[in-house]
Design an enzyme around this catalytic site. Structure first.
Site, PDB file in Angstrom:
ATOM      1  N   ASP A  92       0.850  -1.200   0.000  1.00 33.94           N
ATOM      2  CA  ASP A  92       0.000   0.000   0.000  1.00 33.94           C
ATOM      3  C   ASP A  92       0.881   1.244   0.000  1.00 33.94           C
ATOM      4  O   ASP A  92       2.054   1.195   0.405  1.00 33.94           O
ATOM      5  CB  ASP A  92      -0.951   0.015   1.194  1.00 33.94           C
ATOM      6  CG  ASP A  92      -0.230   0.244   2.517  1.00 33.94           C
ATOM      7  OD1 ASP A  92       0.670  -0.554   2.838  1.00 33.94           O
ATOM      8  OD2 ASP A  92      -0.555   1.215   3.229  1.00 33.94           O
ATOM      9  N   ASP A 123       8.875   3.448  -1.225  1.00 32.81           N
ATOM     10  CA  ASP A 123       8.087   3.186  -0.014  1.00 32.81           C
ATOM     11  C   ASP A 123       6.740   2.568  -0.379  1.00 32.81           C
ATOM     12  O   ASP A 123       5.757   3.280  -0.510  1.00 32.81           O
ATOM     13  CB  ASP A 123       7.882   4.500   0.740  1.00 32.81           C
ATOM     14  CG  ASP A 123       7.178   4.330   2.071  1.00 32.81           C
ATOM     15  OD1 ASP A 123       7.213   3.228   2.631  1.00 32.81           O
ATOM     16  OD2 ASP A 123       6.575   5.316   2.535  1.00 32.81           O
ATOM     17  N   GLU A 156      -0.059  -0.457   5.806  1.00 29.97           N
ATOM     18  CA  GLU A 156       0.945   0.151   6.679  1.00 29.97           C
ATOM     19  C   GLU A 156       0.811   1.665   6.722  1.00 29.97           C
ATOM     20  O   GLU A 156       0.935   2.284   7.786  1.00 29.97           O
ATOM     21  CB  GLU A 156       2.350  -0.238   6.199  1.00 29.97           C
ATOM     22  CG  GLU A 156       3.471   0.093   7.182  1.00 29.97           C
ATOM     23  CD  GLU A 156       3.977   1.524   7.070  1.00 29.97           C
ATOM     24  OE1 GLU A 156       4.593   2.018   8.037  1.00 29.97           O
ATOM     25  OE2 GLU A 156       3.764   2.151   6.015  1.00 29.97           O
ATOM     26  N   GLU A 157       0.554   2.286   5.579  1.00 26.54           N
ATOM     27  CA  GLU A 157       0.506   3.745   5.525  1.00 26.54           C
ATOM     28  C   GLU A 157      -0.691   4.314   6.272  1.00 26.54           C
ATOM     29  O   GLU A 157      -0.655   5.467   6.721  1.00 26.54           O
ATOM     30  CB  GLU A 157       0.484   4.218   4.071  1.00 26.54           C
ATOM     31  CG  GLU A 157       1.710   3.845   3.248  1.00 26.54           C
ATOM     32  CD  GLU A 157       2.984   4.547   3.686  1.00 26.54           C
ATOM     33  OE1 GLU A 157       2.963   5.266   4.701  1.00 26.54           O
ATOM     34  OE2 GLU A 157       4.011   4.362   3.013  1.00 26.54           O
ATOM     35  N   HIS A 423       6.371   9.904   0.623  1.00 25.06           N
ATOM     36  CA  HIS A 423       5.188  10.618   1.109  1.00 25.06           C
ATOM     37  C   HIS A 423       5.007  11.977   0.456  1.00 25.06           C
ATOM     38  O   HIS A 423       4.021  12.664   0.734  1.00 25.06           O
ATOM     39  CB  HIS A 423       5.192  10.793   2.638  1.00 25.06           C
ATOM     40  CG  HIS A 423       5.100   9.518   3.407  1.00 25.06           C
ATOM     41  ND1 HIS A 423       4.663   9.468   4.718  1.00 25.06           N
ATOM     42  CD2 HIS A 423       5.364   8.233   3.069  1.00 25.06           C
ATOM     43  CE1 HIS A 423       4.681   8.220   5.146  1.00 25.06           C
ATOM     44  NE2 HIS A 423       5.111   7.447   4.148  1.00 25.06           N
TER      45      HIS A 423
END
Length: 454
Positions: A92, A123, A156-157, A423
């Site tokens: 994710d 990421d 996870e995010e 991000h």
């Protein structure tokens, strides 16, 4: 025929790695159905499951976790008596944020100036590719010398804790002698780094209500309590004048004793505008790795376009608090909640809702697995010694795994070095780092197997 050395094998596999990462990046796998279709995450999970099956993994499964997302699991048995290593990544990703600011489509892998751009490249879809590269290189050089479990998380995010809860309910599933978390990163491109600490986090939404409804600012402004102004004042109470986080009762003076982060390098990495000061006190490493940090990540209020001359009756904000090792995230949540409730001005009614939470983590860098990784990185990065650093972000699963398997060694490596801009817009990965870290992981698995035989 003699097998090629691990570095040469990984180099030969890089075109395939790029093609696979392109396929993975194309999935808009943001684990929030309010932003992207759930089918995108399900398709990404299916891709991961197919990849593990193709590599000969057994018991490949899509795990339906309590938060409504799917994690992907597979097991590759090793030689008799060999240790078991768990490899972790997540598929994710963060939403693309300001999509027009991307120089290329966020969900389309694009090569530019020697880097591969796209959401999740570093990421942490790239982390999964790193694991696959390492395993393929070992298979081409005599086989994988350890038992391997792979777990690829789907939320996870979002910090919703699905995999943590699943692991607690099925503690035998992820048991391993050593755990490699592929969701960290080098301190700088070309400098091999393991992450020794992670800050935990707590996420709160605070709502202030002052009136039954909005009022005309000309008729009532000046006496009617403005909820938006109250929110601004409340949020300002979370920082001192120099920007240091100030939550009542929460210690904020811990120092970082390891690798330091020069201020000029941090300013460059963070792209701080000329003339703008950094916030907080102490060294940069103190501030981002060893001390709590509050961030207001969102405010619900009227946009400038279309705003009316009104006194606002309510306002809402979402607040993230990073919690350093040595502090308890549950206690930090209580302190932050109490601070918000006690500092709201003018008797404004306060409602606080917890959105997410994760404990900080500290690794044992003296363990045998770290010795094996240091030797591997010395080969993958000629002339460089492995460094240990902190990471300001959070990986809540680390603490869950540490509690479930207290005898397991946990290492954190990955592709999220500063230039990756995870991000943020224009996230990217260095293919050279992907190649070198895949070499390091493969050699680590060899070294670790040999150390356990001794």
């Amino acid at each position: 025929m003699t097998a090629r050395p691990i570095p040469e094998t990984v180099a030969s596999l890089m075109p395939r790695a790029k093609a696979e990462l392109s396929e993975l990046v194309a999935f808009q796998s943001v684990a929030d159905p309010a932003q992207f279709p759930k089918s995108e995450c399900e398709a990404a999970a299916g891709w991961v499951a197919d990849a593990l099956t193709a590599e000969g993994f057994q018991d490949v499964a899509l795990l339906d976790t309590p938060d409504g997302t799917q994690s992907v699991y597979g097991c590759l048995p090793g030689p008799a008596g060999a240790p078991t290593v768990l490899l972790y990544a997540h598929y994710d990703v963060q939403p693309p944020l300001d999509e027009p600011a991307w120089l290329s489509p966020p969900f389309e892998l694009t090569e530019r100036e020697g880097r591969w751009y796209g959401r999740g490249t570093a990421d942490c879809k790239g982390g999964l590719i790193m694991h696959l590269l390492a395993l393929r290189a070992l298979k081409a050089n005599g086989g994988v010398p350890v038992g391997v479990k792979v777990i690829v998380e789907g939320s996870e995010e979002q910090g919703t804790g699905g995999l943590e809860r699943y692991a607690e309910e099925h503690p035998e599933l992820l048991a391993a002698d050593t755990i490699v978390i592929g969701d960290a990163g080098n301190f700088r491109v070309g400098l091999p780094t393991v992450t020794a600490t992670l800050r935990g986090m707590t996420m709160l939404r605070v709502t202030l209500n002052t009136l039954e409804g909005n009022l005309h600012s000309g008729q009532f402004g000046g006496a009617a309590p403005d909820a938006l102004a109250a929110m601004i004042q409340l949020l300002a109470s979370l920082r001192s004048e120099d920007g240091t986080t100030t939550v009542d009762g929460l210690a904020g003076d811990t120092s970082w004793g390891g690798l330091q982060y020069p201020e000029e390098e941090f300013r460059k990495d963070a792209k701080v505008l000329d003339g703008v000061e950094l916030i907080g006190a102490g060294t940069v490493a103190d501030r981002i790795w060893a001390r709590p940090a509050v961030t207001v990540i969102g405010i619900d209020c009227p946009p400038v376009v279309g705003a009316t001359p009104s006194v606002q009756a309510s306002a809402r904000a979402q607040i993230s608090l990073r919690v350093p090792p040595g502090q308890d995230a549950v206690e930090a949540t209580k302190l932050l909640t109490a601070h918000l409730e006690s500092h709201a001005p003018w008797g404004a009614r306060v409602t606080v809702e917890q959105v997410g939470q994760g404990q900080p983590f500290r690794a044992d860098v003296t363990s045998p697995a770290y010795t094996s990784m240091a030797a591997a990185m010395r080969v993958a990065y000629p002339g460089e010694e492995m460094q240990t650093a902190g990471m300001g972000g959070s990986i809540p699963l680390c603490n869950t795994l540490a509690q479930l398997y207290p005898d397991s060694e946990i290492l954190l490596i990955g592709l999220s070095e500063p230039e990756a801009q995870i991000h943020a817009v224009n996230e990217s990965v260095s293919p050279e780092e992907l190649e070198r870290l895949s070499v390091a992981e493969a050699l680590f698995l060899q070294n670790y197997a040999e150390s356990r035989q001794g």
